[in-house]
Design an enzyme around this catalytic site. Structure first.
Site, PDB file in Angstrom:
ATOM      1  N   LYS A  52       0.812  -1.212   0.000  1.00  0.00           N
ATOM      2  CA  LYS A  52       0.000   0.000   0.000  1.00  0.00           C
ATOM      3  C   LYS A  52       0.848   1.266   0.000  1.00  0.00           C
ATOM      4  O   LYS A  52       0.334   2.353  -0.207  1.00  0.00           O
ATOM      5  CB  LYS A  52      -0.953  -0.011   1.215  1.00  0.00           C
ATOM      6  CG  LYS A  52      -2.014  -1.103   1.121  1.00  0.00           C
ATOM      7  CD  LYS A  52      -2.966  -0.858  -0.037  1.00  0.00           C
ATOM      8  CE  LYS A  52      -3.988  -1.961  -0.183  1.00  0.00           C
ATOM      9  NZ  LYS A  52      -4.779  -1.857  -1.408  1.00  0.00           N
ATOM     10  N   THR A 148      -5.525  -6.189  10.633  1.00  0.00           N
ATOM     11  CA  THR A 148      -4.649  -6.032   9.466  1.00  0.00           C
ATOM     12  C   THR A 148      -5.180  -4.991   8.489  1.00  0.00           C
ATOM     13  O   THR A 148      -4.422  -4.219   7.929  1.00  0.00           O
ATOM     14  CB  THR A 148      -4.484  -7.395   8.757  1.00  0.00           C
ATOM     15  OG1 THR A 148      -3.958  -8.315   9.701  1.00  0.00           O
ATOM     16  CG2 THR A 148      -3.554  -7.295   7.575  1.00  0.00           C
ATOM     17  N   MET A 288     -22.145 -24.773  37.452  1.00  0.00           N
ATOM     18  CA  MET A 288     -22.621 -23.476  36.966  1.00  0.00           C
ATOM     19  C   MET A 288     -21.432 -22.513  37.011  1.00  0.00           C
ATOM     20  O   MET A 288     -21.152 -21.935  38.050  1.00  0.00           O
ATOM     21  CB  MET A 288     -23.723 -22.936  37.881  1.00  0.00           C
ATOM     22  CG  MET A 288     -25.118 -23.418  37.626  1.00  0.00           C
ATOM     23  SD  MET A 288     -25.344 -25.168  37.380  1.00  0.00           S
ATOM     24  CE  MET A 288     -27.019 -25.214  36.816  1.00  0.00           C
ATOM     25  N   THR A 426     -39.769 -27.997  20.894  1.00  0.00           N
ATOM     26  CA  THR A 426     -40.568 -28.509  22.009  1.00  0.00           C
ATOM     27  C   THR A 426     -42.021 -28.055  21.886  1.00  0.00           C
ATOM     28  O   THR A 426     -42.319 -27.067  21.225  1.00  0.00           O
ATOM     29  CB  THR A 426     -39.998 -28.021  23.358  1.00  0.00           C
ATOM     30  OG1 THR A 426     -39.972 -26.591  23.339  1.00  0.00           O
ATOM     31  CG2 THR A 426     -38.592 -28.551  23.582  1.00  0.00           C
ATOM     32  N   CYS A 461     -35.976 -25.117  30.129  1.00  0.00           N
ATOM     33  CA  CYS A 461     -34.510 -24.964  30.191  1.00  0.00           C
ATOM     34  C   CYS A 461     -33.835 -26.260  30.642  1.00  0.00           C
ATOM     35  O   CYS A 461     -32.742 -26.597  30.169  1.00  0.00           O
ATOM     36  CB  CYS A 461     -34.130 -23.843  31.154  1.00  0.00           C
ATOM     37  SG  CYS A 461     -34.819 -22.254  30.649  1.00  0.00           S
TER      38      CYS A 461
END
Ligand code: 3NM
Length: 527
Positions: A52, A148, A288, A426, A461
């Site tokens: 460039k 980049t 958890m 479901t 859940c």
């Protein structure tokens, strides 16, 4: 010099390991030319010289040196933007951006025997390339955020979802030209490196349209050892990204209990306790954790591990945590169950789902019809080939609309084909869906639990926890494991509804049902 130039069959150029150069990131111990030479030795199959800030004189001098290397290796050299430089050194072609010289003119100047590649960042740009029929390949990006190139049109990255939308356009073109016209090849660029190469190849495909290569800059040009960085990149790109779903073993609840799978939950605050108890009842071990630092250790240390990602109570910091978990667990092929709770409740929430599905692969996506319909909106088919499927209105977390089974299956198939996952929908009837090796949808219908489950928070859940436990204990039989999990969970619901009511006429009370449900799951899990 042209007499020395190797001739390339333009339909059979190897784009697989596409090195794009950058002279601003060379390690102190190396030089620009050494990095390029080493990468070619390591297996780069094509090089694009991208400069460039060099003067024309310097650019040509450098291009000639790189061309000597690529010619020795028998691989093509392309020049970024500068058609005059490509002509001057008689290399194999150019790569041009949307703001550079139009492809038609570039072709006129270069002739038919040169490779022309064009950068595209949206389906419309690919459409134009397909109509023009001038370019040999397209560079699709930006896949992921990159340091980049600062001025990309899509600095945050369009992810595999965005790449697939462009591959779809290519697929339509390439299929119609099959056997006669010019096939347009594709490479993906932006933030691609050895850690995500196989994932990008796995996730960036639309039907039979796959990427022909990956374009990489910093992971090679900035590497201390560009040869071994290229070798590692190729090895990782060719490695398998997910387990094959062998589906040979039959899955008994007891076989799950015996393996005592560890189910890592990143789930919502409302259901943590109930989900942990369900996991324990089916013989699993719940954990958890939202401590990102320990995920990698978990993934490397524990066998029979799986992850539940539940979007129930999202907070902004959780999105990065989810992404980190997906990337980490994908590395070790640990199964992930994604529960896009209330995915259709808002554009913001659906956008989070998009980010997560772009971050990596989910083994199972589970939701009610409303949630799954929302995920369908992220698929390549949405609003395109599939007849306009009735929009399912969303109200909070509940699925408010109903669809015909025919439409449900279309939705499931579109999601499975895009996200290469199992879909569980479901409801009164549960649908466990996958697409087999021949592209046919396979659906296992499982009778639902009890209406009283709708009165207890976390029953949806915790099906996610159950599926995850089954997948963790049986990761190479994913479809059977998912079906078995959905079966036992709903059977427990039906059985507990009977045992928790005083007589068959009485509707069970939610609190009594809840403890019967856990007990029933526990009992059924010893079978
Ligand atoms: N073009 P890295 S992204 C040269 O999106 C270039 O069109 C892009 O570098 C585009 O591999 C990019 O280091 C730079 O992330 C990619």
């Amino acid at each position: 010099m042209s007499a020395e130039s190797p001739k390339f069959d333009l339909q059979n150029v190897d784009y697989s390991t596409y090195l794009v150069t950058d002279s601003t990131m060379i390690p102190e111990s190396s030089t620009f030319l050494k990095q390029v030479e080493d990468s070619i030795k390591g297996g780069a199959t094509i090089v694009q010289l991208r400069e460039k800030s060099l003067s024309t004189l310097e650019f040509i001098a450098r291009a000639e040196k790189v061309h000597q290397m690529t010619k020795r290796a028998g691989i093509p050299l392309l020049i970024n933007d500068r058609i005059d430089v490509a002509l001057a050194i008689d290399c194999e072609g150019v790569h041009i951006g949307q703001d550079d010289m139009p492809a038609k003119l570039a072709r006129k100047i270069l002739g038919e025997d040169k490779i022309i590649g064009i950068t595209c960042s949206n389906p419309g740009e690919v459409e134009v390339v397909c109509q023009e029929q001038i370019a040999d390949y397209v560079g699709l990006g930006t896949v992921y955020q990159t340091n980049t190139k600062k001025d990309t049109k899509t600095p945050h990255g369009i992810g595999p979802i965005g790449i697939r939308q462009m591959l779809r356009v290519l697929n339509i073109h390439n299929s119609s030209e099959a056997g006669t016209g010019k096939q347009i090849k594709s490479v993906a660029i932006g933030g691609v490196n050895h850690t995500n190469a196989s994932k990008v190849l796995f996730q960036c495909k639309y039907k039979n349209e796959t990427l022909d290569g990956l374009a990489i800059v910093s992971c090679i040009m900035a590497a201390q050892d560009a040869k071994s960085a290229t070798e590692t990149f190729i090895e990782r790109a060719n490695s398998k990204f997910v387990h094959n779903d062998l589906d040979s073993a039959s899955i008994s609840p007891k076989s799950i209990t015996e393996k005592h799978p560890l189910v890592h939950h990143i789930t919502n605050n409302v259901v943590k306790n109930f989900s942990a108890n369900v996991t324990l009842a089916i013989g699993g071990s719940p954990i958890m954790s939202e401590l990102a630092e320990e995920f990698q250790e978990f993934s490397e240390k524990f066998e029979n591990l799986s992850l539940v990602l539940n979007l129930g109570t999202p907070i902004p910091s959780q999105v990065e945590l989810f992404k980190h978990a997906i990337v980490t667990y994908n590395e070790t092929k640990t199964p992930i169950v994604f529960d896009p709770v209330a995915a259709g409740a808002s554009e913001a929430r659906l956008n989070v789902c998009k980010q997560l599905l772009n971050a990596g692969h989910m083994t199972v996506i589970k939701g009610n019809l409303g949630e799954i319909s929302a995920i369908y909106k992220l698929t390549t088919e949405y609003g395109t080939k599939i007849d306009k499927v009735t929009e399912v209105a969303m109200r909070g977390v509940d699925s408010a609309g109903e669809l015909r089974e025919h439409d449900i299956f279309k939705i499931a198939q579109a999601i499975i084909e895009d996200f290469a996952c199992i879909v569980v929908i479901t409801g009164e009837i549960n649908y466990v869906c996958r697409v087999d090796g021949h592209g046919s949808l396979e659906v296992e219908k499982v009778q639902g639990g009890s209406p009283v489950m709708g009165l207890i928070t976390g029953t949806g859940c915790s099906l996610g926890s159950t599926i995850a436990a089954y997948l963790g204990a049986s990761s190479s039989n994913q479809f059977s494991a998912t079906v078995a999990a959905v079966r036992i969970y709903n059977e427990a619901g039906r059985t507990a509804a009977i045992s928790s009511s005083k007589n068959l006429e009485e509707v069970p009370k939610p609190a009594a049902f809840q403890s019967h449900f856990i007990d029933t799951l526990y009992t059924l899990s010893t079978r």
